[in-house]
Enzyme design. Structure first.
Site, PDB file in Angstrom:
ATOM      1  N   GLN A   1      28.492   3.906  76.275  1.00 31.14           N
ATOM      2  CA  GLN A   1      29.673   3.682  77.098  1.00 31.14           C
ATOM      3  C   GLN A   1      30.351   2.347  76.796  1.00 31.14           C
ATOM      4  O   GLN A   1      31.354   2.004  77.420  1.00 31.14           O
ATOM      5  CB  GLN A   1      29.281   3.740  78.576  1.00 31.14           C
ATOM      6  CG  GLN A   1      28.749   5.088  79.011  1.00 31.14           C
ATOM      7  CD  GLN A   1      28.135   5.069  80.403  1.00 31.14           C
ATOM      8  OE1 GLN A   1      28.181   4.073  81.113  1.00 31.14           O
ATOM      9  NE2 GLN A   1      27.539   6.191  80.794  1.00 31.14           N
TER      10      GLN A   1
ATOM     11  N   HIS B   1      26.663   1.835  81.665  1.00 30.91           N
ATOM     12  CA  HIS B   1      27.076   1.159  82.896  1.00 30.91           C
ATOM     13  C   HIS B   1      27.589  -0.274  82.683  1.00 30.91           C
ATOM     14  O   HIS B   1      27.109  -1.214  83.278  1.00 30.91           O
ATOM     15  CB  HIS B   1      25.919   1.151  83.902  1.00 30.91           C
ATOM     16  CG  HIS B   1      25.449   2.503  84.307  1.00 30.91           C
ATOM     17  ND1 HIS B   1      24.472   2.686  85.260  1.00 30.91           N
ATOM     18  CD2 HIS B   1      25.808   3.737  83.896  1.00 30.91           C
ATOM     19  CE1 HIS B   1      24.244   3.991  85.414  1.00 30.91           C
ATOM     20  NE2 HIS B   1      25.046   4.640  84.592  1.00 30.91           N
TER      21      HIS B   1
ATOM     22  N   GLU C   1      31.388   6.823  94.844  1.00 32.77           N
ATOM     23  CA  GLU C   1      31.904   6.111  96.005  1.00 32.77           C
ATOM     24  C   GLU C   1      33.262   5.465  95.755  1.00 32.77           C
ATOM     25  O   GLU C   1      33.597   5.095  94.627  1.00 32.77           O
ATOM     26  CB  GLU C   1      30.925   5.003  96.422  1.00 32.77           C
ATOM     27  CG  GLU C   1      29.581   5.510  96.877  1.00 32.77           C
ATOM     28  CD  GLU C   1      28.645   4.393  97.314  1.00 32.77           C
ATOM     29  OE1 GLU C   1      27.545   4.716  97.800  1.00 32.77           O
ATOM     30  OE2 GLU C   1      29.014   3.195  97.188  1.00 32.77           O
TER      31      GLU C   1
ATOM     32  N   TYR D   1      26.723  -3.534  98.790  1.00 37.60           N
ATOM     33  CA  TYR D   1      27.098  -2.124  98.876  1.00 37.60           C
ATOM     34  C   TYR D   1      25.927  -1.167  98.620  1.00 37.60           C
ATOM     35  O   TYR D   1      26.127   0.037  98.499  1.00 37.60           O
ATOM     36  CB  TYR D   1      28.314  -1.856  97.981  1.00 37.60           C
ATOM     37  CG  TYR D   1      29.513  -2.510  98.603  1.00 37.60           C
ATOM     38  CD1 TYR D   1      30.307  -1.836  99.511  1.00 37.60           C
ATOM     39  CD2 TYR D   1      29.776  -3.863  98.392  1.00 37.60           C
ATOM     40  CE1 TYR D   1      31.365  -2.470 100.158  1.00 37.60           C
ATOM     41  CE2 TYR D   1      30.827  -4.507  99.037  1.00 37.60           C
ATOM     42  CZ  TYR D   1      31.606  -3.797  99.921  1.00 37.60           C
ATOM     43  OH  TYR D   1      32.640  -4.427 100.584  1.00 37.60           O
TER      44      TYR D   1
ATOM     45  N   TYR E   1      18.890  12.027  88.925  1.00 34.10           N
ATOM     46  CA  TYR E   1      19.149  13.230  88.133  1.00 34.10           C
ATOM     47  C   TYR E   1      17.957  14.172  88.148  1.00 34.10           C
ATOM     48  O   TYR E   1      18.094  15.374  87.921  1.00 34.10           O
ATOM     49  CB  TYR E   1      19.531  12.836  86.704  1.00 34.10           C
ATOM     50  CG  TYR E   1      20.849  12.103  86.631  1.00 34.10           C
ATOM     51  CD1 TYR E   1      22.035  12.753  86.940  1.00 34.10           C
ATOM     52  CD2 TYR E   1      20.908  10.763  86.294  1.00 34.10           C
ATOM     53  CE1 TYR E   1      23.248  12.089  86.899  1.00 34.10           C
ATOM     54  CE2 TYR E   1      22.103  10.079  86.248  1.00 34.10           C
ATOM     55  CZ  TYR E   1      23.277  10.745  86.553  1.00 34.10           C
ATOM     56  OH  TYR E   1      24.475  10.069  86.514  1.00 34.10           O
TER      57      TYR E   1
END
Length: 364
Positions: free
Chosen positions: A83, A147, A239, A249, A260
């Site tokens: 990513q 991420h 979210e 959070y 998963y």
């Protein structure tokens, strides 16, 4: 070179064959393809003169002006794996004077890579970046390609918010001695604002604004200057959060999703001292890009939040209090929506990764 020629041909081929209509609750909207032939586009920056910039994750920055495309030289070296790569691009309000652009990217580091923020000047012809300098990089970084986040947003006071993922290391999002799983806030020169929430607190990185985030890939300001972020959950539990200073959070202590594997995450869906999301999706939609609309072309949408879905190929419109998803704007153009931004004229622009294209949305 051949791919850039293809980009030029696509943008110059004429608008009619690249226009379509999407149905919404407020009536039809027209979508016009502004650029095609892109390879894993990630972010879009609109310039005051009508030109625009597009990042491609493999490290390319493309400048489009008057139907002509150019590959921009001078971009930072990126760790283009998984990513990671060249990620967000943001145009500050004073671009006409400063010519500065902000870029987030996965910066190669010892043992892996970390989310970084750089600033550079765009040449008058749009063909090169100069005076590139890194303002911030997440420490200590991490291995693997997951991420990174990552969006950069200019706050109303000129400071910069950068959203950073947990890099696949879940506990790091609760460890404020590092930057992973947080939103950070810095001054435009890379220094730390004196009013950040954790200034002077031992063992906490002073750049941190909020923490306990998993993988925020959308961020935008509302009319009051408050920061909203959209973030990927695991299996469920995507979210939308109002990122407030000093707040936690919850990831990975609380979540509305599961691992998963199907196993429970943390301690459940709530815990005292941990913030609840303003909205969550289950099943996951893979949210990326977030816009709080404030323009004139769609007056009934003012204040609504738009979030792209990478998984289900639509643009979510959220509204109300409490926040809820009131509409899914969907068509062939919305295949894997990665970024969504508002132009000065109030039109809505978005990136479709599946189409390899940039679209402009206007009233039908």
């Amino acid at each position: 070179m051949f791919r850039l020629i293809a980009l030029v041909l696509l943008i110059c081929a004429g608008g009619a064959s690249f226009a379509g209509v999407l149905q919404t609750k407020e009536g039809p909207v027209q979508t016009t393809q502004m650029l095609g032939g892109l390879d894993t586009p990630w972010a879009l920056g609109l310039l005051p003169d009508g030109s625009f910039l597009v990042t491609e994750r493999d490290g390319e920055l493309i400048y489009v002006s008057d139907g002509e495309t150019n590959r921009v030289s001078g971009v930072p070296k990126v760790a283009a794996a998984g990513q990671g790569g060249l990620l967000d691009v943001t145009i500050p309000r004073d671009f006409s004077q400063s010519r500065e652009v902000f870029l987030t990217f996965s910066k190669p580091q010892a043992g892996g890579a970390g989310t970084a923020l750089a600033v550079a000047r765009l040449s008058e012809n749009g063909k090169r970046l100069t005076n590139l300098r890194v303002l911030f990089e997440a420490e200590p970084g991490g291995s693997g390609g997951r991420h990174f986040g990552s969006r950069v947003v200019e706050a109303q006071d000129g400071t910069l918010f950068v959203a950073i993922g947990d890099r696949g290391d879940r506990p790091s999002a609760q460890d404020t001695s590092n930057h992973m799983g947080s939103v950070i806030r810095i001054n435009r020169d890379g220094t730390v604002p004196a009013d950040n929430p954790f200034i002077g607190q031992s063992g906490i990185r002073p750049e941190i604004w909020s923490f306990g985030h998993r993988n925020p890939q959308g961020a935008g300001l509302d009319a009051n200057g408050a920061l909203w972020v959209s973030e990927h959950g695991a299996r469920g539990g995507d979210e939308v959060n109002l990122a407030q200073p000093g707040k936690n959070y919850g990831w990975p202590i609380i979540s509305y999703g599961t691992h998963y594997s199907g196993e429970k995450i943390g301690e459940g869906t709530s815990k005292p001292g941990l913030e609840q999301p303003a909205f969550y999706w289950d099943p996951s939609i893979a949210p990326s890009g977030l816009l709080v609309y404030s323009g004139d072309l769609f007056p009934r949408w003012r204040g609504d939040i738009f979030v792209g879905s990478l998984k289900f190929d639509y643009i979510a419109r959220l509204s109300g209090s409490p926040l809820r998803e009131v509409e899914q704007i969907k068509g062939p153009e919305t295949e894997r929506v990665r970024d969504i931004v508002q132009a000065p004229d109030g039109s809505i622009w978005f990136i479709s990764v599946g189409q390899g294209a940039v679209y402009r949305m206007t009233p039908g």
